[in-house]
Design a protein around this motif. Structure first.
Motif, PDB file in Angstrom:
ATOM      1  N   PHE A  48       1.455   3.566 -13.408  1.00  0.00           N
ATOM      2  CA  PHE A  48       1.228   2.180 -13.822  1.00  0.00           C
ATOM      3  C   PHE A  48       1.830   1.197 -12.818  1.00  0.00           C
ATOM      4  CE2 PHE A  48       2.720  -1.645 -15.981  1.00  0.00           C
ATOM      5  CZ  PHE A  48       1.559  -2.089 -16.594  1.00  0.00           C
ATOM      6  N   VAL A  49       3.083   1.445 -12.412  1.00  0.00           N
ATOM      7  CA  VAL A  49       3.742   0.552 -11.455  1.00  0.00           C
ATOM      8  C   VAL A  49       3.016   0.570 -10.113  1.00  0.00           C
ATOM      9  CG1 VAL A  49       5.883   0.136 -10.187  1.00  0.00           C
ATOM     10  CG2 VAL A  49       5.969   0.758 -12.605  1.00  0.00           C
ATOM     11  N   ALA A  50       2.565   1.759  -9.692  1.00  0.00           N
ATOM     12  CA  ALA A  50       1.864   1.857  -8.412  1.00  0.00           C
ATOM     13  C   ALA A  50       0.566   1.055  -8.428  1.00  0.00           C
ATOM     14  CB  ALA A  50       1.583   3.326  -8.091  1.00  0.00           C
ATOM     15  N   LEU A  51      -0.201   1.186  -9.496  1.00  0.00           N
ATOM     16  CA  LEU A  51      -1.444   0.418  -9.593  1.00  0.00           C
ATOM     17  C   LEU A  51      -1.159  -1.078  -9.685  1.00  0.00           C
ATOM     18  CD1 LEU A  51      -3.506   2.667 -12.040  1.00  0.00           C
ATOM     19  CD2 LEU A  51      -3.819   2.403  -9.571  1.00  0.00           C
TER      20      LEU A  51
ATOM     21  N   ALA B 147       0.823  -1.214   0.000  1.00  0.00           N
ATOM     22  CA  ALA B 147       0.000   0.000   0.000  1.00  0.00           C
ATOM     23  C   ALA B 147       0.857   1.263   0.000  1.00  0.00           C
ATOM     24  CB  ALA B 147      -0.936  -0.003   1.204  1.00  0.00           C
ATOM     25  N   TRP B 148       1.879   1.292   0.870  1.00  0.00           N
ATOM     26  CA  TRP B 148       2.653   2.514   1.035  1.00  0.00           C
ATOM     27  C   TRP B 148       3.756   2.674  -0.007  1.00  0.00           C
ATOM     28  CZ3 TRP B 148       1.014   6.382   3.807  1.00  0.00           C
ATOM     29  CH2 TRP B 148       0.113   6.138   4.851  1.00  0.00           C
ATOM     30  N   LEU B 149       4.347   1.584  -0.459  1.00  0.00           N
ATOM     31  CA  LEU B 149       5.412   1.701  -1.461  1.00  0.00           C
ATOM     32  C   LEU B 149       4.897   2.292  -2.775  1.00  0.00           C
ATOM     33  CD1 LEU B 149       8.367   1.221  -2.146  1.00  0.00           C
ATOM     34  CD2 LEU B 149       7.768  -1.099  -2.861  1.00  0.00           C
ATOM     35  N   PRO B 150       3.770   1.814  -3.322  1.00  0.00           N
ATOM     36  CA  PRO B 150       3.240   2.471  -4.529  1.00  0.00           C
ATOM     37  C   PRO B 150       2.865   3.928  -4.285  1.00  0.00           C
ATOM     38  CG  PRO B 150       2.250   0.306  -4.242  1.00  0.00           C
ATOM     39  CD  PRO B 150       2.997   0.608  -2.985  1.00  0.00           C
ATOM     40  N   ALA B 151       2.318   4.206  -3.086  1.00  0.00           N
ATOM     41  CA  ALA B 151       1.950   5.594  -2.792  1.00  0.00           C
ATOM     42  C   ALA B 151       3.181   6.491  -2.754  1.00  0.00           C
ATOM     43  CB  ALA B 151       1.204   5.653  -1.456  1.00  0.00           C
ATOM     44  N   LEU B 152       4.261   6.003  -2.142  1.00  0.00           N
ATOM     45  CA  LEU B 152       5.494   6.784  -2.087  1.00  0.00           C
ATOM     46  C   LEU B 152       6.064   7.007  -3.486  1.00  0.00           C
ATOM     47  CD1 LEU B 152       7.737   8.098  -0.393  1.00  0.00           C
ATOM     48  CD2 LEU B 152       8.818   5.831  -0.238  1.00  0.00           C
ATOM     49  N   LEU B 153       6.038   5.966  -4.299  1.00  0.00           N
ATOM     50  CA  LEU B 153       6.530   6.090  -5.671  1.00  0.00           C
ATOM     51  C   LEU B 153       5.723   7.125  -6.446  1.00  0.00           C
ATOM     52  CD1 LEU B 153       8.352   5.013  -7.975  1.00  0.00           C
ATOM     53  CD2 LEU B 153       6.603   3.280  -8.403  1.00  0.00           C
ATOM     54  N   LEU B 154       4.426   7.104  -6.251  1.00  0.00           N
ATOM     55  CA  LEU B 154       3.562   8.045  -6.961  1.00  0.00           C
ATOM     56  C   LEU B 154       3.785   9.476  -6.473  1.00  0.00           C
ATOM     57  CD1 LEU B 154       1.428   7.916  -9.156  1.00  0.00           C
ATOM     58  CD2 LEU B 154      -0.314   7.735  -7.383  1.00  0.00           C
ATOM     59  N   VAL B 155       3.961   9.644  -5.170  1.00  0.00           N
ATOM     60  CA  VAL B 155       4.192  10.984  -4.620  1.00  0.00           C
ATOM     61  C   VAL B 155       5.496  11.570  -5.157  1.00  0.00           C
ATOM     62  CG1 VAL B 155       4.743  12.227  -2.493  1.00  0.00           C
ATOM     63  CG2 VAL B 155       2.808  10.661  -2.551  1.00  0.00           C
ATOM     64  N   VAL B 156       6.546  10.759  -5.193  1.00  0.00           N
ATOM     65  CA  VAL B 156       7.838  11.245  -5.684  1.00  0.00           C
ATOM     66  C   VAL B 156       7.746  11.651  -7.150  1.00  0.00           C
ATOM     67  CG1 VAL B 156      10.215  10.561  -6.180  1.00  0.00           C
ATOM     68  CG2 VAL B 156       9.172   9.947  -3.998  1.00  0.00           C
TER      69      VAL B 156
ATOM     70  N   GLU C 213     -10.171  -9.440  -4.433  1.00  0.00           N
ATOM     71  CA  GLU C 213     -10.148  -8.005  -4.177  1.00  0.00           C
ATOM     72  C   GLU C 213      -9.450  -7.279  -5.323  1.00  0.00           C
ATOM     73  OE1 GLU C 213      -8.832  -4.898  -0.615  1.00  0.00           O
ATOM     74  OE2 GLU C 213      -7.862  -6.866  -0.809  1.00  0.00           O
ATOM     75  N   PHE C 214     -10.034  -6.141  -5.723  1.00  0.00           N
ATOM     76  CA  PHE C 214      -9.419  -5.320  -6.766  1.00  0.00           C
ATOM     77  C   PHE C 214      -9.923  -3.891  -6.625  1.00  0.00           C
ATOM     78  CE2 PHE C 214      -9.535  -3.393 -11.046  1.00  0.00           C
ATOM     79  CZ  PHE C 214      -8.173  -3.418 -11.321  1.00  0.00           C
ATOM     80  N   ALA C 215      -8.985  -2.967  -6.399  1.00  0.00           N
ATOM     81  CA  ALA C 215      -9.289  -1.531  -6.336  1.00  0.00           C
ATOM     82  C   ALA C 215     -10.396  -1.225  -5.338  1.00  0.00           C
ATOM     83  CB  ALA C 215      -9.656  -1.010  -7.720  1.00  0.00           C
TER      84      ALA C 215
END
Length: 654
Positions: free
Chosen positions: A95-98, A19-28, A117-119
């Motif tokens: 794309f990577v985050a999703l 959950a947090w790794l994709p969010a961090l990638l997207l924020v950066v 589960e999806f989205a």
């Protein structure tokens, strides 16, 4: 039997990471995009960057961000190319985050089916809609990742990307990791309920559990040792070890060991990725030369410090380099040739990649023909028995054999198999004794081909004496050289030089000498500027120089044998030396591919490996033919090494 509903979820740590790794990638990535937009707006306004009074403490950070070198835009049209790179990175990060966020979904199982589960929502799957469980496990058999493939049209289009990354299959599926709660119970429930649905509903097949369809990428993620195979004990403890026996009276299936296929698949994917990156690098250089606005953005900005490009870009700071290059200076990068070289590289590299892809296929002998499926699990191809033109066998020893099945209607890349086997051009596929069910598969093929061969006017198909010297020398060098020398000694004519016989025996040397010249030719064609006419002359010179190794080594070995009270073998070295060097083709083929994808250092190392191999091959030939020992054998082995080193120096100078 009613199955209670069970909620399978991942541990909190795993869920938090996904959950947090994709969010961090997207924020950066979004922050980087925002910074580039702010810098562009300041440039358009022609003002120095400043922040409101309450945020003046961030002025040092602002100065650092604004101080990075760039081409300052004065119009919106100049700003747009500068934002192209950050926008692409932001899109890729999204794309990577999703992908990561939905990679390990929670699963609910019940008597009806599964909820995936999806989205933030749940996608229903009935038991009869599951088709395949592709298992990838580590070497200890304790951790695994499964791709559950479902019927087309189920789940979402997004789930096809999981199948694409897992095994290059555009098929919808979802991932199940061994970290999920009650993993073994979930897998067992899927199998048993799918079998129950198959018995209850006509036309429905039970889900298949396949450990042979592994994912090289996920094997590397589970641990490098996973490529060497899994522990049978661990597999038995999980109850996921399966075998695919041949049905009596039905098709005979044969596959290579999963670890061998995994190695070939991983190598194919890595080389394919290198080819793709090299292709993209040509486009990066072309865009940097043609679009001034992108030069401040990575990766285009890297050319500002690249020799050969830096001076050219500095000479055209605010405009595109002429499409046809700078006519007054020879050797400078030309934008148009970058496009030609990029697609020429694909034209040269893809056949070798496709050949490697089908090197260890799965086989299935049917009544109507041989069904062949590539290493990476493609759809496969049925070769009718009537279309088989040759069935050639090389027996290395009692336990090891290699068979070449040749047929006209096969992929063009399989011609390389026949070319390596005996120099023929008909497409063919290798069948090695390392494949399981080798003898039943071979027996079924012989039974099917024997009646066809007995037909009047039919050319011989079963050619058990059509051995491949390259394969024999590759796996049992000394035995092959012994047989080669005995064949030559059985013919007294080999003691003297006969033009036709010498030319016929020298075909391998003609082919072998071609590789150093091809390395030079490929390097010139894939350069940053169009090659001149001198490249053709250099190619011919290097080919002839490499070809002289054959008569030089043969003649010197004859003279040395005569000086040591020998001379009984006559001119046999001329006939034997070309064939004895055939295994050198393999490292030189690797060198050629490395040269194609722009890795000249690896190409040189592969060439040096071929030189080392030439030493051992020649030492064994001299020992077998002349019975040389000690320093004599070493001297014989050094003859091709010295010549090849001179050839390598000439290659580097040209």
């Amino acid at each position: 039997m009613r199955v209670p509903e069970i909620y399978h979820r991942y541990p909190r740590l795993t869920s938090s990471i996904t959950a947090w790794l994709p969010a961090l990638l997207l924020v950066v990535s979004v922050a980087y995009l925002g910074i580039q937009i702010l810098r562009g707006m300041w440039d358009l306004a022609g003002q120095a960057p400043r922040l409101p009074g309450f945020a003046q403490a961030l002025d040092p950070l602002l100065a650092l961000l604004d101080g990075q070198p760039r081409l300052r835009a004065t119009t919106i049209y100049e700003l747009a190319p500068n934002l192209l790179g950050p926008l692409l990175w932001a899109g890729l990060a999204l794309f990577v985050a999703l992908y990561l966020r939905n990679a390990l979904p929670s699963i609910r199982s019940s008597h009806v089916g599964l909820l995936v589960e999806f989205a933030g929502s749940w996608l229903p799957l009935r038991w009869e809609e599951l088709r395949l469980l592709r298992v990838t496990q580590d070497a200890a058999g304790e951790r695994f990742i499964i791709l559950a493939e479902v019927q087309p049209g189920r789940l979402t289009t997004w789930h096809r990307f999981y199948g694409l990354l897992y095994g290059l299959r555009w098929h919808p599926g979802f991932l199940i990791s061994s970290q999920i709660g009650q993993a073994e119970q979930l897998i067992q429930t899927i199998i048993t309920q799918s079998e129950r649905a198959a018995r209850a509903i006509d036309g429905v097949q039970a889900v298949q559990l396949r450990e042979d369809l592994r994912s090289p990428l996920f094997q590397l993620l589970l641990g490098p040792t996973a490529l060497l195979g899994s522990s049978a004990k661990g597999a038995e403890q999980r109850g996921t070890s399966i075998s695919i026996p041949s049905i009596e009276g039905g098709p005979i299936k044969a596959t290579y060991a999963p670890r061998l296929k995994a190695i070939v698949s991983s190598l194919t994917l890595l080389l394919g990725l290198a080819l793709l990156l090299s292709y993209l690098s040509y486009w990066v250089r072309f865009l940097a030369l043609s679009v001034p606005g992108v030069r401040s953005t990575w990766p285009f900005s890297s050319l500002l410090t690249t020799p050969g490009y830096a001076d050219l870009l500095n000479a055209y700071p605010d405009q595109a380099v002429p499409f046809m290059g700078v006519a007054t200076v020879v050797g400078l990068p030309a934008p148009w040739w970058h496009l030609i070289a990029a697609h020429l590289m694909l034209l040269l590299g893809l056949p070798l990649l496709l050949w490697l892809r089908q090197l260890m296929p799965s086989m299935e002998a049917r009544d109507e023909g041989m069904f062949v499926r590539g290493t990476l699990g493609d759809r496969g191809r049925l070769i009718p028995w009537q279309q088989v033109t040759a069935f050639k066998a090389t027996e290395i020893d009692e336990e090891r054999q290699v068979v070449l099945l040749q047929a006209a209607r096969m992929p063009a890349a399989t011609r390389i198999n026949s070319l390596l086997y005996d120099g023929s051009s008909t497409p063919g596929v290798f069948i090695a004794s390392q494949i399981n069910n080798f003898e039943p598969l071979l027996g079924e093929a012989l039974n099917q081909l024997a009646p066809i061969e007995a037909t009047e006017g039919q050319a011989p198909i079963l050619q058990q004496e059509a051995r491949s010297w390259l394969i024999w020398l590759l796996f049992d060098r000394k035995a092959a050289l012994y047989a080669l020398v005995n064949e030559a000694r059985a013919e007294m004519e080999t003691q003297t030089l006969e033009a036709k016989r010498v030319l016929r025996s020298g075909k391998p040397s003609l082919f072998l000498a071609l590789f150093p010249a091809l390395l030079l030719l490929v390097g010139g064609l894939l350069a940053v500027s169009p090659p001149g006419a001198g490249l053709l002359f250099a190619f011919l010179f290097l080919w002839l120089f490499a070809l002289l190794e054959w008569p030089m080594v043969s003649q010197l070995s004859m003279l040395l044998d005569q000086k040591t009270d020998g001379g009984y073998e006559g001119a046999r070295a001329y006939y034997l030396y070309p064939q004895s060097q055939l295994p050198r083709i393999l490292p030189l083929l690797a060198a050629l591919y490395f040269q194609i994808i722009g890795l000249p250092l690896l190409a040189i190392l592969a060439w040096i490996g071929a030189i080392v191999w030439a030493y051992f091959l020649t030492v064994d030939l001299c020992t077998t033919l002349y019975d040389w020992k000690g320093s004599q054998a070493i001297l014989g082995g050094l003859m091709p090494v010295v010549w090849q080193m001179l050839l390598l120096v000439a290659f580097l100078l040209l």
